[in-house]
Design an enzyme around this catalytic site. Structure first.
Site, short mmCIF file in Angstrom:
data_model
loop_
_atom_site.label_atom_id
_atom_site.label_comp_id
_atom_site.label_asym_id
_atom_site.label_seq_id
_atom_site.Cartn_x
_atom_site.Cartn_y
_atom_site.Cartn_z
CD GLU A 121 2.95 4.43 6.04
OE1 GLU A 121 3.54 3.34 6.19
OE2 GLU A 121 3.08 5.12 5.01
CB CYS A 154 -0.20 3.43 4.10
SG CYS A 154 0.81 1.97 4.49
CG HIS A 156 3.55 -0.77 4.01
ND1 HIS A 156 3.20 -0.05 2.89
CD2 HIS A 156 4.13 -1.92 3.57
CE1 HIS A 156 3.55 -0.74 1.80
NE2 HIS A 156 4.11 -1.88 2.18
CB CYS A 172 2.05 2.84 -0.50
SG CYS A 172 1.26 1.70 0.65
ZN LIG Z 1 2.28 1.72 2.76
#
Ligand SMILES: [Zn+2]
Length: 130
Positions: A33, A64, A31, A61
Site C-alpha cells: 500500500e 498502511c 508494504h 495494517c
Molecule cells: Zn501495511
C-alpha cells in the site's frame, strides 16, 4: 509476501501500483500500500489523493491504514481479512475512527476467496521443505 496494491483516480485510471518490497529493499515501511501510494502521489504531483481508490489483496495494517488517511484517499477496497494485524475493521478500524478528520469509505472482502487463497498458497509452500 504476495500482496499487491493499486491506486486509481476517480476516473479509474491507474496512478500507481506496488507489491510488498520489504524483503527486497530492506525497508520496513515498504508494504504494498505504501509503495503504491508513493508512486501514485508522484504520478499525481501531489500527496493529496482525493477521489482516489486504493485496492489491496489483504486488509491494511495500522501503518498502511494511517497512510491511507494521510493521503486522503476516498475509498479503500481489500480482499482478505487479516484478523492478526488488520486495521480496517479487524483489530482496529483506523480509517473510520470518528476522531480523525478524514475517513475513507471501506469496501471489504472483494474477491476474498481468491486473495486469501494466494496468501495460503504462499505460506503453505514456504512451510514445505524444498
Ligand atoms: Zn501495511
Amino acid at each position: 509476501m504476495p500482496i499487491g496494491a493499486v491506486v486509481v483516480d476517480g476516473r479509474g485510471r491507474v496512478l500507481g501500483a506496488g507489491a510488498n518490497e520489504r524483503e527486497a529493499t530492506g525497508d520496513p515501511t515498504a508494504h504494498a500500500e505504501v509503495v503504491a501510494l508513493r508512486r501514485a502521489a508522484a504520478a499525481n504531483g501531489s500527496w493529496r489523493l482525493e477521489g482516489a481508490t486504493l485496492a489491496v489483496t489483504l486488509e491494511p495494517c495500522t501503518m498502511c491504514a494511517g497512510a491511507l488517511v494521510q493521503a486522503r484517499v476516498a475509498r479503500v477496497v481489500f480482499g482478505a481479512w487479516d484478523p492478526k494485524a488488520g486495521a480496517v475493521g479487524s483489530l482496529w478500524d483506523v480509517v473510520r475512527d470518528p476522531r480523525l478528520n478524514h475517513r475513507p469509505e471501506v469496501v471489504a472482502g472483494v474477491l476474498e476467496g481468491e486473495c486469501g487463497g494466494l496468501l495460503r498458497a504462499f505460506f503453505g509452500e514456504r512451510r514445505t521443505p524444498p
